[in-house]
Scaffold this motif. Structure first.
Motif, PDB file in Angstrom:
ATOM      1  N   SER A   1       0.820  -1.210   0.000  1.00  0.00           N
ATOM      2  CA  SER A   1       0.000   0.000   0.000  1.00  0.00           C
ATOM      3  C   SER A   1       0.855   1.263   0.000  1.00  0.00           C
ATOM      4  O   SER A   1       1.981   1.290   0.495  1.00  0.00           O
ATOM      5  N   THR A   2       0.319   2.290  -0.614  1.00  0.00           N
ATOM      6  CA  THR A   2       0.971   3.602  -0.604  1.00  0.00           C
ATOM      7  C   THR A   2       0.068   4.548   0.183  1.00  0.00           C
ATOM      8  O   THR A   2      -1.124   4.293   0.323  1.00  0.00           O
ATOM      9  N   ASP A   3       0.653   5.635   0.688  1.00  0.00           N
ATOM     10  CA  ASP A   3      -0.088   6.498   1.611  1.00  0.00           C
ATOM     11  C   ASP A   3      -0.201   7.916   1.124  1.00  0.00           C
ATOM     12  O   ASP A   3       0.668   8.428   0.432  1.00  0.00           O
TER      13      ASP A   3
ATOM     14  N   PHE B   1       0.967   9.347  -2.146  1.00  0.00           N
ATOM     15  CA  PHE B   1       0.680   8.064  -2.801  1.00  0.00           C
ATOM     16  C   PHE B   1       1.817   7.592  -3.705  1.00  0.00           C
ATOM     17  O   PHE B   1       1.596   6.917  -4.699  1.00  0.00           O
TER      18      PHE B   1
ATOM     19  N   GLY C   1      -4.957   0.859   0.849  1.00  0.00           N
ATOM     20  CA  GLY C   1      -4.661   2.284   0.933  1.00  0.00           C
ATOM     21  C   GLY C   1      -5.713   3.151   0.273  1.00  0.00           C
ATOM     22  O   GLY C   1      -5.655   4.369   0.333  1.00  0.00           O
TER      23      GLY C   1
END
Ligand SMILES: Cc1ncc(COP(=O)(O)O)c(C=O)c1O
Lengths: 385, 161
Positions: free
Chosen positions: A141-143, A148, A354
């Motif tokens: 996942s990216t945040d 992102f 995410g």
């Protein structure tokens, strides 16, 4: 008789947006910000070339890998735009959309039990593609706090060092995130260090609004482990013509072509003529569309800020990814804003890890509609404040 | 450079509000206003008009494209002739062009009779004008970069991945 579905097919859940279609059907005033394709028609010169090719009866199969002149034009284009050097004879394959190319790659390189790390939130086809090929998906996942972007910490946390393959898509669908060179560099290093093959879906490369797009394949030691995907659907507004391509080392493209020659034979011929013309003469059309998207992007970001919804500065593709206000899940917000205000948006959860708590907003829609849709979202947020 | 950007947007749609122009660019609203004022003050922007599809209206509007040939002499140049012609309100556009004729003039009126009379009584008698060729507009397909007609429906699905 009843069909016994294969385990692979059963493993893939039904599409998360099906339900929303049905709600949208109930109203006739829906403005959709849920569309993942350009609102522009294909540049006229490309359509005209397609028509001419039909008039001339050019309706037979082409070479499996696509017309040679088109592959040459693609080689020149990617060299010129993205500094990518690929040989038109051996290292390029033209496919029925980037979708086919992505599927070919999964089937050519994934064995049952192989692990495929996918940077998420991401385009919804990668996961099923891996499953159909018998592989295991590892979501990375990216945040929002990293805009992102994919990070090495994210990869490590997910255990991607053990994976066999990494899939990335920047500029990103659904977040609109981009990966500038300095952010890609450590990812490239990670891939080399852990011997990962990389599939890089760069179909939105032209739609980069801050600086120039960088391909991960341009980093040292990456070309030999990367397949780059691109196509004509987004930048050239050719979705329905179904034309894309993959770039990679000769043996990898040969493996993909082995599947392609039996399952597709060749990409749509008429579309290949359109694509050739698109590369030949439609650069100014592309520039014009990109500048329209950029204005809409800034408009939509400004409006979300005015409405008081948090949104990070998306710099690519034609999406932005605002947070849903407190008191809603993304799913609830999307459903209620559609029922109450007739605005269609896609809940971020659909796009994997995410994505929860966010909405994918497509600005591939005219400014009038965007203005009205944002006014309705504003009314909705005010009503529920 | 902000004026250039604002000009581009106004040319696209002169009815964009200053607030919307500001949202679409990196500019503040007062900067947009200042840019518009500057464009108007310097005469770069000399007016705002609607683009009309006359076929959609009941009342007739007659338009003609008129080719004009002129003969210049020592006292009279293109500018002198153009001024005489441009002052008539019936003349909507007037351009000096290259090629077989000198001026390209657009004329508008309520009837063919009115336009014909204008050309025969006001334009043709101008001493320097040696020839006029009048083309009445029968149908217009595109005006100011905008395709006329009913436009196409958006056939895209309301959701796509
Ligand atoms: C990231 C991404 N890759 C690939 C595709 C599919 O492209 P194509 O039309 O070339 O199959 C899409 C379409 O939405 C996309 O968003």
């Amino acid at each position: 008789m009843t069909f016994e579905l294969s385990d692979r097919v059963q493993t893939v859940p039904p599409s998360g947006i099906r339900r929303f279609f049905e709600i949208a059907e109930e109203r006739d005033d829906v403005i959709s910000l849920g569309v993942g394709e350009p609102d522009f028609a294909t540049p006229w010169a490309a359509r005209d070339a397609a028509i001419t090719s039909l008039e001339q009866g050019k309706t037979s199969y082409t070479a499996n890998r696509g017309r040679r002149d088109l592959r040459e034009a693609i080689a020149d284009y990617v060299a010129d735009r993205f500094d990518l050097g690929y040989d038109p004879d051996e290292e390029i394959i033209v496919t029925a959309g980037a979708s086919e190319a992505v599927d070919l790659a999964f089937r050519a390189f994934v064995d049952p039990g192989d692990t495929v790390a996918i940077a998420q939130p991401s385009y919804i086809s990668y996961e099923p593609g891996v499953i159909f090929a018998g592989g295991e998906v590892l979501p990375v996942s990216t945040d929002e706090e990293d805009d992102f972007r994919l990070t090495v910490e994210g990869l490590e946390e997910a255990g991607a060092d053990e994976a066999d393959m990494l899939v990335l898509c920047y500029p990103n669908n659904p977040t609109g995130a981009i990966m500038p060179a300095e952010d890609l560099e450590p990812i490239a290093e990670f891939a080399r260090e852990h011997d990962l093959m990389v599939l890089s879906d760069e179909i939105y490369a032209e739609l980069t609004y801050d600086g120039e797009h960088t391909s991960i394949a341009t980093f040292e030691g990456m070309r030999e482990r990367t397949i780059v995907f691109n196509g004509f659907s987004k930048a050239h507004a050719m979705t329905g013509l179904r034309l894309g391509y993959a770039l990679g080392p000769a043996d990898a493209i040969a493996a993909m072509n082995k599947i392609h020659q039996y399952t597709m034979l060749s990409a749509p011929t008429t579309a290949q003529y359109a694509a050739l013309e698109a590369l030949d003469s439609c650069e100014s059309d592309v520039r014009e569309m990109v500048s329209q998207y950029d204005r809409r992007r800034q408009f939509v970001l400004s409006r979300f800020r005015e409405i008081g919804m948090d949104v990070f500065e998306a710099k690519g593709a034609f999406y932005c990814f605002p947070e849903v206000p407190e008191g809603f899940t993304a799913e609830e917000f999307a459903e209620e804003v559609l029922r109450e205000q007739g605005v269609a948006v896609v809940p971020g959860d659909v796009f994997g890890a995410g994505g929860d708590g966010h909405l994918r907003i497509s600005y591939a829609t005219g400014l009038e509609d965007l203005r009205e849709a944002l006014a309705r979202i504003e009314a909705f947020v005010d009503d529920h404040a | 450079m902000s004026e250039r950007e604002v000009l581009e947007l106004l040319r696209e749609n002169a009815r964009y509000s200053t607030a919307d122009i500001a949202r679409m660019t990196d500019l503040e609203e007062d900067e947009v206003e200042a840019a518009i004022e500057e464009l108007e003050a310097t005469g770069v922007v000399c007016g705002y008009q609607a683009v009309v599809d006359w076929d959609k209206l009941e009342d007739e509007r007659v338009r003609a494209e008129v080719e004009l040939n002129v003969r210049l002499d020592r006292e009279t140049g293109y500018d002198d002739i153009s001024q005489r012609l441009a002052r008539f309100p019936q003349v909507k556009a007037l351009r000096l062009v290259s090629g077989d004729y000198d001026f390209d003039m657009e004329v508008e009126g309520d009837s063919i009779r009115e336009v014909s009379q204008f050309i025969s009584e006001k334009v043709a008698p101008v001493p320097e004008i040696t020839q006029t060729v009048t083309h009445y507009v029968m149908t217009s397909y595109k005006e100011n970069g905008i395709e006329l007609g009913d436009g196409e429906d958006d056939e895209r699905l309301s959701f796509s991945p």
